[in-house]
Design an enzyme around this catalytic site. Structure first.
Site, PDB file in Angstrom:
ATOM      1  N   PRO A   1      -6.859  -5.968  -2.810  1.00  0.00           N
ATOM      2  CG  PRO A   1      -8.949  -6.881  -3.420  1.00  0.00           C
ATOM      3  CD  PRO A   1      -8.412  -5.316  -3.064  1.00  0.00           C
ATOM      4  CE1 TYR A   2      -0.684  -6.816  -8.319  1.00  0.00           C
ATOM      5  CE2 TYR A   2      -0.140  -4.490  -7.968  1.00  0.00           C
ATOM      6  CZ  TYR A   2      -0.322  -5.901  -8.592  1.00  0.00           C
ATOM      7  OH  TYR A   2       1.288  -5.209  -9.046  1.00  0.00           O
ATOM      8  CB  SER A   3      -1.704  -2.663  -1.389  1.00  0.00           C
ATOM      9  OG  SER A   3      -1.390  -1.759  -2.403  1.00  0.00           O
TER      10      SER A   3
ATOM     11  CB  SER B   1      -1.476 -10.353  -2.943  1.00  0.00           C
ATOM     12  OG  SER B   1      -0.782  -9.590  -3.438  1.00  0.00           O
TER      13      SER B   1
END
Ligand code: NDP
Length: 269
Positions: free
Chosen positions: A136-138, A140
């Protein structure tokens, strides 16, 4: 009058350090915070939840015609296996780290165009490399990088400089917040799925703790931001930290399977 700068997510960590650095460089700094009590000293506190349309409109109103520097820094880290992270957590991740930055940028771009100023987007080495459990972080940050590349090419002819900053591990509260959220998420997840990824979760947690412990101080990122916004022709991207530079080079040089093997070996340490 001092040139105006806005830093989003200025309450802690990298944003706080950037706000302070820009004050030292002579800017009048608006510190975008969700709680006005958390603004750093010598800055002007500005209530700004980047997911709130009202807050973004009020920020544009306060800033008015001219803004010299916008640092889109606000961010959260949602982590976990793709199978386990619920869809609403993915939405929240994209809402804060991508859509929020887009909303702030769109609202303030006219003021930055007027000064032929700078927009700094706080990405991450995770905006180039997607490690396990950082889907999820990557996602974004990859998206933020795409937005920045497009924007940079759109506004360069109009004199605005768009810069991506890509730090590796920096010692800030983001990691503890991420762990707390991940623990809560795992409690509600399907036990089979949690078992499937149990070893990986442990390995990643250990490596994240190591990174957080050995991470650079946020002032190292603030230093780079300060340099970028006081340079006539800044670079499009600044990778911050040795560990991030190694990852960036390895990702560029190695084939995907080679990089996969490197990541697996690193996690087994
Ligand atoms: P922190 O958790 O210390 O700071 C995050 C900041 O974002 C806080 O000020 C927080 O405010 C704010 N924030 C969170 N949600 C919102 C929102 N909806 N609207 C406005 N502000 C919000 O973490 P870091 O300093 O580490 O992170 C700052 C940026 O740096 C992030 O974009 C992160 O992805 C990036 N980064 C961090 C790295 C690291 O190793 N630490 C490495 C690479 C990139 P509040 O206090 O109100 O929650």
């Amino acid at each position: 009058m001092a040139p105006l700068a806005l830093v989003t997510g200025a309450s802690t960590g990298i944003g706080r350090a950037c706000a302070t650095r820009l004050v030292d460089l002579g800017f009048h700094v608006l510190a975008g915070v969700r709680n006005l009590d958390n603004a750093p000293e010598r800055t002007e506190a500005l209530r700004l939840d980047v997911t709130s349309e009202d807050d973004v409109a009020a920020a544009a109103e306060r800033i008015g015609a001219e803004l010299h520097v916008l640092v889109n820094n606000a961010g959260i880290a949602v982590s976990g296996p793709v199978e386990v992270v619920p869809v609403d957590h993915w939405r929240r991740q994209m809402e804060v780290n991508l859509v929020g930055q887009v909303a702030v940028t769109r609202a303030l771009l006219p003021a930055v165009l007027r000064t032929r100023g700078y927009i700094v987007n706080m990405s991450s080495i995770g905006g180039r490399v997607a490690n396990p459990l950082f889907g999820p972080y990557s996602a974004s940050k990859f998206a933020l990088e795409a937005m920045s590349d497009a924007l940079r090419r759109e506004v360069a002819p109009h004199g605005v400089r768009v810069v991506l900053v890509e730090p590796g591990g920096i010692a800030t509260p983001i990691w503890d917040k991420g762990h707390a959220d991940a623990d809560q998420m795992l409690e509600g997840a399907d036990p089979d799925a949690v078992r499937r990824y149990g070893t990986l979760i442990e390995q990643v947690r250990r490596s994240t703790e190591r990174l957080a412990r050995e991470g650079l101080p946020p002032e190292a990122v603030a230093e780079v931001v300060g340099t970028a916004v006081t340079t006539q022709h800044p670079r499009a991207r600044y990778v911050v930290g040795r560990q991030a530079r190694i990852q960036a080079v390895a990702a560029r040089l190695l084939p995907d399977r080679g990089f996969d093997a490197l990541v697996a070996r690193y996690l087994r340490r």
